[in-house]
Design an enzyme around this catalytic site. Structure first.
Site, short mmCIF file in Angstrom:
data_model
loop_
_atom_site.label_atom_id
_atom_site.label_comp_id
_atom_site.label_asym_id
_atom_site.label_seq_id
_atom_site.Cartn_x
_atom_site.Cartn_y
_atom_site.Cartn_z
N ASN A 154 31.20 88.07 56.87
CA ASN A 154 30.38 86.98 56.23
C ASN A 154 30.07 86.11 56.93
O ASN A 154 29.00 85.26 56.56
CB ASN A 154 31.10 86.59 54.75
CG ASN A 154 32.42 86.09 54.93
OD1 ASN A 154 33.31 86.93 55.58
ND2 ASN A 154 32.61 85.14 54.14
N THR A 240 34.58 93.20 26.87
CA THR A 240 33.36 93.54 26.52
C THR A 240 32.34 93.77 27.74
O THR A 240 32.27 92.65 28.50
CB THR A 240 32.77 92.78 25.42
OG1 THR A 240 33.77 92.66 24.40
CG2 THR A 240 31.53 93.32 25.04
N CYS A 330 32.99 80.05 49.80
CA CYS A 330 33.99 79.98 49.29
C CYS A 330 34.94 78.78 50.02
O CYS A 330 35.77 78.34 49.18
CB CYS A 330 34.64 81.30 49.38
SG CYS A 330 34.07 82.55 48.44
#
Length: 390
Positions: A154, A240, A330
């Site tokens: 990255n 969900t 990050c």
């Protein structure tokens, strides 16, 4: 050249959502609000949407539908594989292999396993960001249970020879995991041809929604669950399903699959050349940290601007309306030098504190890149002039 709008060149951090993905997600949120686990018509329609996306994604990497598990993104997928394999295979061995330039979600997981008594080998990389396959072969032992490498780095864009690594690992006791967060959409990936057992991705790197990804888990392998609860995702990941997001993810994958990777890479290589030619024409001193040929994804260009601090340069570019970064998003809030550049060039190299990452996306134009290159020249010259006065 100047533009009337800010220019975004930090696509390795995240990408703008595709307009058609946004439209589809909005439509799903308005009209398809059913729970995909419900058996009534609303639930069945939601389930149809989820399974259509799963089928699209599976086809993109030559996997089976049931091998795709939707997650919250690359970090969750990476953690699921690393801790799951460690838990289920620790009686077979407690040795894992990765590289020194992996994403933090891999490196910190490995470091935690070391605290729990596991042994981890961190493979070196050369100055192009590539591992030595002979070192990998030497590191493999009967106790090795997992080899985890990224498809595309990255920060510098180096591409690992996944097929060759897969061939090496398949003859060992280890599973092969690929962090393909930067790979999906930029290079061709075939999990069968490359002998990949696990693969992680994130939707937001391919013009899809944030907080959504998938984990490919080869049929016949079943790591322990990380999230417990309901029976969603074929009882492998409770919670969900985010039906609108999954629909958007499927659409994003569909769109990137329609773009020939060779054409995309040629476009990005052209952007790189445009920037480097502009620097050369103006006599700006620089060094390229990214490989420009060979195994590389050209969507990332990592540059050292000699004598100019990373943070000073990024701040000045931001004020001028250009978004780039100093490395991984990050760790962007940290003053710690890039672990990738440190592994490639050494901790004492000025490259670790004088480099920026420019990363392109499908929606960037040559006009934007030229405007950035011109601004970069102007800003570097101003910074150097100020330094000369001090």
């Amino acid at each position: 050249m100047s533009l009337s709008k800010n220019v975004y060149l930090d696509n390795a951090a995240t990408t703008p959502m595709s307009p058609s993905v946004v439209d589809l997600i909005a439509d799903e949120m308005r009209n398809d609000f059913g729970n995909a686990s419900s058996t009534h018509s609303f639930g069945r329609e939601a389930r149809r949407v989820v399974e259509h996306a799963r089928q699209t994604i599976a086809k993109a990497i030559n996997a089976k539908d049931q091998e795709i598990i939707f997650t919250s993104g690359g970090s969750e997928s990476n953690n699921t594989v690393i801790f799951g394999v460690a838990e289920m295979r620790q009686k077979a061995g407690k040795h894992l292999i990765t590289t020194k330039i992996e994403h933090e979600s891999v490196l910190k997981s490995m470091q935690h396993l070391e605290e729990l008594g596991f042994d981890v080998t961190y493979l070196d990389v050369d100055e192009t960001g590539h591992i030595d396959l002979d070192q990998l072969k030497e590191a493999l032992t009967p106790d090795t249970i997992l080899v985890s490498v990224m498809a595309v780095n990255n920060e510098v864009g180096s591409v690992n020879p996944l097929k060759k690594i897969g061939e090496i690992v398949k003859d060992s006791n280890a599973y092969f995991h690929v962090d393909a967060v930067q790979g999906l959409g930029n290079i061709d990936i075939d999990v069968q041809d490359m002998n990949i057992d696990f693969l992680s991705t994130s939707a937001h790197k391919i013009n899809g929604p944030k907080f959504l990804g998938f984990l490919y888990e080869r049929d016949g392998i079943r790591v322990p669950n990380r999230i417990y609860g309901g029976d969603q995702e074929m009882k492998r990941r409770a919670g969900t399903e985010n039906v609108p997001g999954i629909a958007g993810f499927g659409k994003a994958v569909e769109e990137v699959q329609e773009v020939a990777k060779a054409d995309l890479q040629a476009k990005y290589a052209g952007f790189q050349k445009l920037i480097l030619d502009t620097l050369d024409q103006n006599g700006v001193a620089y060094e390229v940290n990214s490989p420009l040929t060979g195994l590389v994804s050209h969507h990332v260009l990592n540059l050292r601007l000699n004598g100019v601090s990373t943070y000073v340069l990024i701040a000045n570019l931001d004020l001028a309306g250009f978004a780039v970064s100093g490395g991984s998003a990050c760790t962007a809030g940290s003053l710690t030098p890039s672990h990738v550049l440190t592994a490639m060039f050494g901790a004492k190299s000025p490259r670790v504190s004088e480099s920026i990452r420019v990363s392109f996306g499908r929606y960037n134009t040559a006009e934007e890149v030229q405007a950035f290159a011109d601004a970069l020249v102007e800003i570097v010259e101003k910074i150097k002039a100020r330094q000369a006065k001090d």
